[in-house]
Design a protein around this motif. Structure first.
Motif, PDB file in Angstrom:
ATOM      1  N   GLY A 271       0.705  -1.393   0.615  1.00  0.00           N
ATOM      2  CA  GLY A 271       0.423  -0.200  -0.087  1.00  0.00           C
ATOM      3  C   GLY A 271       1.037   0.954   0.206  1.00  0.00           C
TER       4      GLY A 271
ATOM      5  N   LEU B 195       5.769  -6.530  -2.186  1.00  0.00           N
ATOM      6  CA  LEU B 195       5.138  -6.858  -4.234  1.00  0.00           C
ATOM      7  C   LEU B 195       3.333  -5.798  -3.415  1.00  0.00           C
ATOM      8  CD1 LEU B 195       4.588  -8.770  -6.675  1.00  0.00           C
ATOM      9  CD2 LEU B 195       3.477 -10.385  -4.532  1.00  0.00           C
ATOM     10  N   GLU B 196       3.017  -4.709  -4.908  1.00  0.00           N
ATOM     11  CA  GLU B 196       1.793  -4.506  -4.787  1.00  0.00           C
ATOM     12  C   GLU B 196       1.860  -4.209  -6.204  1.00  0.00           C
ATOM     13  OE1 GLU B 196       0.483  -2.217  -2.797  1.00  0.00           O
ATOM     14  OE2 GLU B 196      -0.936  -2.605  -4.043  1.00  0.00           O
TER      15      GLU B 196
ATOM     16  N   LEU C  24      -1.781 -13.005  -6.849  1.00  0.00           N
ATOM     17  CA  LEU C  24      -2.123 -14.606  -7.794  1.00  0.00           C
ATOM     18  C   LEU C  24      -1.225 -14.741  -9.061  1.00  0.00           C
ATOM     19  CD1 LEU C  24      -5.967 -13.100  -6.680  1.00  0.00           C
ATOM     20  CD2 LEU C  24      -4.906 -15.068  -5.058  1.00  0.00           C
TER      21      LEU C  24
ATOM     22  N   PRO D  42      -5.877  -7.568   0.610  1.00  0.00           N
ATOM     23  CA  PRO D  42      -7.520  -7.553   0.337  1.00  0.00           C
ATOM     24  C   PRO D  42      -8.408  -8.065   0.739  1.00  0.00           C
ATOM     25  CG  PRO D  42      -6.061  -7.159  -1.008  1.00  0.00           C
ATOM     26  CD  PRO D  42      -5.075  -7.094  -0.455  1.00  0.00           C
TER      27      PRO D  42
HETATM   28  N1  SAM Z   1      -0.555  -3.010   3.695  1.00  0.00           N
HETATM   29  C1  SAM Z   1      -1.269  -1.597   3.485  1.00  0.00           C
HETATM   30  C2  SAM Z   1      -1.185  -1.335   4.890  1.00  0.00           C
HETATM   31  O1  SAM Z   1      -1.773  -1.780   5.313  1.00  0.00           O
HETATM   32  O2  SAM Z   1      -1.552   0.170   4.995  1.00  0.00           O
HETATM   33  C3  SAM Z   1      -2.239  -1.741   2.385  1.00  0.00           C
HETATM   34  C4  SAM Z   1      -3.322  -2.585   2.849  1.00  0.00           C
HETATM   35  S1  SAM Z   1      -4.557  -3.043   1.924  1.00  0.00           S
HETATM   36  C5  SAM Z   1      -5.767  -4.135   2.642  1.00  0.00           C
HETATM   37  C6  SAM Z   1      -4.313  -3.886   0.782  1.00  0.00           C
HETATM   38  C7  SAM Z   1      -3.059  -3.659  -0.265  1.00  0.00           C
HETATM   39  O3  SAM Z   1      -2.494  -4.701  -1.603  1.00  0.00           O
HETATM   40  C8  SAM Z   1      -3.145  -2.548  -1.482  1.00  0.00           C
HETATM   41  O4  SAM Z   1      -1.419  -1.575  -1.370  1.00  0.00           O
HETATM   42  C9  SAM Z   1      -3.173  -3.000  -3.194  1.00  0.00           C
HETATM   43  O5  SAM Z   1      -3.037  -2.535  -3.629  1.00  0.00           O
HETATM   44  C10 SAM Z   1      -2.049  -3.795  -2.910  1.00  0.00           C
HETATM   45  N2  SAM Z   1      -3.159  -5.074  -3.591  1.00  0.00           N
HETATM   46  C11 SAM Z   1      -4.806  -5.661  -3.930  1.00  0.00           C
HETATM   47  N3  SAM Z   1      -4.581  -7.058  -4.787  1.00  0.00           N
HETATM   48  C12 SAM Z   1      -2.972  -7.046  -4.759  1.00  0.00           C
HETATM   49  C13 SAM Z   1      -2.719  -8.907  -5.388  1.00  0.00           C
HETATM   50  N4  SAM Z   1      -3.749  -9.479  -6.115  1.00  0.00           N
HETATM   51  N5  SAM Z   1      -1.622  -8.986  -5.897  1.00  0.00           N
HETATM   52  C14 SAM Z   1      -0.551  -7.891  -4.653  1.00  0.00           C
HETATM   53  N6  SAM Z   1      -0.768  -6.517  -4.445  1.00  0.00           N
HETATM   54  C15 SAM Z   1      -2.646  -6.493  -3.935  1.00  0.00           C
END
Ligand code: SAM
Length: 260
Positions: A43, A61-62, A89, A109
């Motif tokens: 994030g 990994l983002e 995934l 997520p």
């Molecule tokens: N770690 C951060 C925090 O706690 O503030 C962000 C958490 S947020 C719930 C989920 C993060 O996962 C987001 O930054 C989103 O863009 C990323 N994300 C969503 N789907 C993803 C995927 N398939 N692979 C990698 N990252 C993903």
């Protein structure tokens, strides 16, 4: 900090509670570089920053391309930090960890969590442990025992290969934007040996999925294309029982019946 707008489709609920961030990062205080630490979905870097304070190599990994420059600006000076853009995934975690045993952490997520956990089970030999923030309901399912209302396919398949432990519950106010539901933090630790032998795992997974396919139906009905009533009885299981009452040993006996 940034003008980045939280995106619903990426499940973006950013952690803003310092106490929770500290509680999570302190789990890695004794982390050593013999294991590769991977953060899934960093994030804007709330957790990343706290993890990097432990001075161990961290690969993040983002998926969201718009977050990449923000994370780079924030952490690229850090010699222990590697950033990859991509979908968890679709990621080959083994090569991401350069073959090292890995420890995974992430505030995941909600739509990604369950398929990702199933995917990670396929490479479980290379995983030391996993620490995830998930929707509380998913934490409850992962930790449920036979007879619990949350007990189902996810509980059985994951608990066959791992021990699961709910560490703490997290209220919506710990995130921005606040999600509609409670969250929870869980540790998932692979067992030295799965309860079901590796060669039988495919059949076990299929059997568990089929047994839970229609929650209200009996085993006799759900399993009719896999096992006869006699085979179920011979395995010491009541064919009129429902899958939700069976423990791992019962599923193991049914798998044996299937593979005999
Ligand atoms: N770690 C951060 C925090 O706690 O503030 C962000 C958490 S947020 C719930 C989920 C993060 O996962 C987001 O930054 C989103 O863009 C990323 N994300 C969503 N789907 C993803 C995927 N398939 N692979 C990698 N990252 C993903």
């Amino acid at each position: 900090m940034s003008r980045h707008q939280a995106r619903k489709r990426f499940g973006q609920n950013f952690l803003v509670d310092d106490q929770i961030i500290h509680q999570i990062s302190s789990l890695f205080a004794t982390h050593t570089d013999e294991h590769q630490l991977i953060e899934i979905g960093p994030g804007r870097g709330a957790l990343t920053e706290a993890l990097l304070k432990h001075n161990v190599p961290l690969t993040a990994l983002e998926l969201d391309r718009d977050l990449i420059p923000i994370l780079q600006t924030r952490f690229s000076h850090h010699r222990h930090f590697t950033l990859k853009q991509g979908d968890a995934l679709q990621t080959d975690f083994l090569s991401l960890a350069s073959g090292k045993p890995m420890r995974l952490v992430g505030n995941l997520p909600y739509n990604v969590a369950t398929p990702l956990i199933f995917q990670l089970l396929e490479n479980i030999e290379n995983i030391v442990d996993m620490h995830f923030m998930l929707q509380w309901e998913v934490v409850a399912r992962l930790c449920a025992s036979a007879g619990d209302s949350n007990y189902g396919q996810l509980s059985v398949v994951v608990q066959n290969q791992c021990e699961t432990k709910a560490l703490f519950q997290v209220p919506p106010s710990a995130f921005s934007p606040a999600p509609k539901v409670e969250s929870g933090f869980i540790t998932i630790t692979p067992r030295d040996e799965p309860l079901i032998q590796k060669e039988k795992q495919g059949q076990f997974n299929q059997l568990v999925k089929t047994a839970f396919a229609h929650k209200r139906k009996t085993l006799r009905n759900n399993l009719k294309n896999l096992l006869s009533t006699e085979q179920i009885e011979k395995a010491g299981i009541d064919p009129s029982a429902r899958a939700e009452t069976l423990n791992l040993n019962d599923f193991s006996s049914l798998t044996d019946a299937l593979t005999q």
